[in-house]
Design a protein around this motif. Structure first.
Motif, PDB file in Angstrom:
ATOM      1  N   UNK A   2      57.174  36.117  39.731  1.00 21.24           N
ATOM      2  CA  UNK A   2      57.770  36.471  39.609  1.00 21.24           C
ATOM      3  C   UNK A   2      56.393  37.880  38.115  1.00 21.24           C
ATOM      4  N   UNK A   3      56.952  38.087  37.167  1.00 26.34           N
ATOM      5  CA  UNK A   3      56.385  38.993  36.224  1.00 26.34           C
ATOM      6  C   UNK A   3      56.563  39.862  36.745  1.00 26.34           C
ATOM      7  N   UNK A   4      56.771  40.303  37.356  1.00 34.40           N
ATOM      8  CA  UNK A   4      57.282  41.990  38.843  1.00 34.40           C
ATOM      9  C   UNK A   4      57.707  42.753  37.508  1.00 34.40           C
ATOM     10  N   UNK A   5      56.662  43.902  37.290  1.00 29.72           N
ATOM     11  CA  UNK A   5      56.787  45.478  37.234  1.00 29.72           C
ATOM     12  C   UNK A   5      56.428  46.371  37.554  1.00 29.72           C
ATOM     13  N   UNK A   6      56.785  47.645  37.649  1.00 30.43           N
ATOM     14  CA  UNK A   6      56.544  48.563  37.977  1.00 30.43           C
ATOM     15  C   UNK A   6      56.558  49.790  36.798  1.00 30.43           C
ATOM     16  N   UNK A   7      56.020  50.505  36.640  1.00 28.65           N
ATOM     17  CA  UNK A   7      56.135  51.906  35.294  1.00 28.65           C
ATOM     18  C   UNK A   7      57.569  52.289  35.814  1.00 28.65           C
ATOM     19  N   UNK A   8      58.535  51.960  34.421  1.00 28.47           N
ATOM     20  CA  UNK A   8      59.260  53.218  35.251  1.00 28.47           C
ATOM     21  C   UNK A   8      59.934  54.495  35.734  1.00 28.47           C
ATOM     22  N   UNK A   9      58.864  55.184  34.921  1.00 29.25           N
ATOM     23  CA  UNK A   9      58.534  56.762  35.498  1.00 29.25           C
ATOM     24  C   UNK A   9      58.026  56.789  37.544  1.00 29.25           C
ATOM     25  N   UNK A  10      57.483  55.607  37.506  1.00 29.03           N
ATOM     26  CA  UNK A  10      57.097  55.722  39.004  1.00 29.03           C
ATOM     27  C   UNK A  10      58.188  54.546  40.075  1.00 29.03           C
ATOM     28  N   UNK A  11      59.378  54.127  39.649  1.00 24.95           N
ATOM     29  CA  UNK A  11      59.990  53.599  40.239  1.00 24.95           C
ATOM     30  C   UNK A  11      60.538  54.660  41.231  1.00 24.95           C
ATOM     31  N   UNK A  12      60.747  53.964  42.944  1.00 21.93           N
ATOM     32  CA  UNK A  12      61.800  54.270  43.752  1.00 21.93           C
ATOM     33  C   UNK A  12      60.705  55.286  44.466  1.00 21.93           C
ATOM     34  N   UNK A  13      59.248  55.173  43.936  1.00 23.00           N
ATOM     35  CA  UNK A  13      58.628  55.407  45.076  1.00 23.00           C
ATOM     36  C   UNK A  13      58.023  55.030  46.207  1.00 23.00           C
ATOM     37  N   UNK A  14      58.269  53.798  46.463  1.00 20.14           N
ATOM     38  CA  UNK A  14      57.709  52.650  47.623  1.00 20.14           C
ATOM     39  C   UNK A  14      57.003  51.149  47.141  1.00 20.14           C
ATOM     40  N   UNK A  15      56.250  52.358  45.975  1.00 21.84           N
ATOM     41  CA  UNK A  15      55.536  50.873  45.110  1.00 21.84           C
ATOM     42  C   UNK A  15      55.881  49.067  45.449  1.00 21.84           C
ATOM     43  N   UNK A  16      56.950  49.177  44.764  1.00 20.80           N
ATOM     44  CA  UNK A  16      57.246  47.949  44.632  1.00 20.80           C
ATOM     45  C   UNK A  16      57.220  47.615  45.884  1.00 20.80           C
ATOM     46  N   UNK A  17      57.536  48.048  47.110  1.00 20.28           N
ATOM     47  CA  UNK A  17      57.285  47.200  48.471  1.00 20.28           C
ATOM     48  C   UNK A  17      55.857  47.172  48.794  1.00 20.28           C
ATOM     49  N   UNK A  18      55.317  48.325  48.547  1.00 19.91           N
ATOM     50  CA  UNK A  18      53.696  47.839  48.848  1.00 19.91           C
ATOM     51  C   UNK A  18      52.881  46.392  48.316  1.00 19.91           C
ATOM     52  N   UNK A  19      53.713  46.570  46.231  1.00 20.65           N
ATOM     53  CA  UNK A  19      53.521  45.526  45.959  1.00 20.65           C
ATOM     54  C   UNK A  19      54.093  44.180  46.842  1.00 20.65           C
ATOM     55  N   UNK A  20      55.199  44.390  46.973  1.00 21.76           N
ATOM     56  CA  UNK A  20      55.352  42.749  46.930  1.00 21.76           C
ATOM     57  C   UNK A  20      54.948  42.462  48.716  1.00 21.76           C
ATOM     58  N   UNK A  21      54.117  43.250  49.496  1.00 17.96           N
ATOM     59  CA  UNK A  21      53.869  42.769  51.077  1.00 17.96           C
ATOM     60  C   UNK A  21      52.733  42.301  50.776  1.00 17.96           C
ATOM     61  N   UNK A  22      51.759  42.800  49.819  1.00 17.22           N
ATOM     62  CA  UNK A  22      50.631  42.766  49.536  1.00 17.22           C
ATOM     63  C   UNK A  22      50.428  41.089  48.615  1.00 17.22           C
ATOM     64  N   UNK A  23      51.380  40.839  47.768  1.00 18.50           N
ATOM     65  CA  UNK A  23      52.008  39.499  47.054  1.00 18.50           C
ATOM     66  C   UNK A  23      51.923  38.536  48.428  1.00 18.50           C
ATOM     67  N   UNK A  24      52.399  38.990  48.892  1.00 16.55           N
ATOM     68  CA  UNK A  24      52.954  37.891  50.459  1.00 16.55           C
ATOM     69  C   UNK A  24      51.821  37.732  51.645  1.00 16.55           C
ATOM     70  N   UNK A  25      50.922  38.640  51.770  1.00 13.57           N
ATOM     71  CA  UNK A  25      50.377  38.462  52.680  1.00 13.57           C
ATOM     72  C   UNK A  25      49.005  37.898  52.003  1.00 13.57           C
ATOM     73  N   UNK A  26      48.591  38.052  50.613  1.00 15.28           N
ATOM     74  CA  UNK A  26      48.087  36.700  49.212  1.00 15.28           C
ATOM     75  C   UNK A  26      48.752  35.274  49.628  1.00 15.28           C
ATOM     76  N   UNK A  27      49.533  35.452  49.211  1.00 21.11           N
ATOM     77  CA  UNK A  27      50.024  33.813  49.140  1.00 21.11           C
ATOM     78  C   UNK A  27      50.076  32.916  50.519  1.00 21.11           C
ATOM     79  N   UNK A  28      50.914  33.872  51.645  1.00 22.84           N
ATOM     80  CA  UNK A  28      50.087  33.415  52.745  1.00 22.84           C
ATOM     81  C   UNK A  28      48.925  32.839  53.435  1.00 22.84           C
ATOM     82  N   UNK A  29      47.811  33.979  53.466  1.00 24.38           N
ATOM     83  CA  UNK A  29      46.388  33.592  54.324  1.00 24.38           C
ATOM     84  C   UNK A  29      46.111  33.324  53.331  1.00 24.38           C
ATOM     85  N   UNK A  30      45.721  33.294  51.627  1.00 23.74           N
ATOM     86  CA  UNK A  30      44.775  33.077  50.790  1.00 23.74           C
ATOM     87  C   UNK A  30      44.812  31.361  50.660  1.00 23.74           C
TER      88      UNK A  30
END
Length: 179
Positions: free
Chosen positions: A91-119
């Protein structure tokens, strides 16, 4: 623990980040600034999205992590992860509006999923999305989340969650297996 991916640094948010994180979240979801990105809720909700107390509560909770995501030394995104037994809540997921659409969201959610699964050993990631946000739900579906049809009511009358501009808002549970 700090980690880095695609020029982004992930770290646990601290008390000193609260004001910057509140400003980031508000800019991504509310008012004219949010309209430069595509995740705006400005047409369906006015008022606040969060407040310093809400952000600080997530930072302080023993079962949560609030990840601050930095690029070139500035916080450009954040997300909350909460450990709930066999699943984690995103939750509480936010990316700066000026940087949306640059692919950061995909990277961030993938890292969150990796952490939740592995740790944490979480088997699933859960999130709730306002059900009328079809574009946002479609984005999550492309990341492997599925709609459950399980709804929870929007907290009408609680201004901490904003001032609804329509009377049909509710949250739908989205789920993704992590294993």
């Amino acid at each position: 623990m700090d980690t880095a991916h695609d020029g982004l640094t992930f770290r646990d948010a601290v008390d000193a980040d609260v004001d910057a994180l509140v400003a980031l979240i508000e800019s991504a979801y509310r008012g004219d600034s949010s309209r430069t990105g595509w995740t705006t809720e400005a047409d369906i909700l006015e008022g606040q999205r969060t407040d310093p107390e809400g952000v600080l509560a997530v930072i302080k909770s023993p079962d949560s992590r609030l990840l601050a995501v930095e690029r070139d030394g500035s916080v450009i995104a954040c997300c909350q992860l909460e450990h709930r037994g066999t699943h984690a809540y995103f939750g509480m997921f936010a990316v700066s509006p000026a940087l949306q659409g640059a692919g950061f969201g995909k990277t961030i959610i993938a890292e969150a999923e990796r952490f939740a699964g592995e740790v944490w050993g979480a088997e699933e990631m859960h999130m709730t999305v306002i059900s009328v946000r079809e574009d946002l739900i479609a984005w999550y579906e492309r990341r492997g989340y599925r709609r459950t049809g399980e709804m929870t009511p929007f907290p009408y009358g609680d201004e901490r969650f904003g001032l609804p501009q329509r009377d049909d808002l509710r949250f739908e549970l989205l789920v993704k297996p992590l294993a």
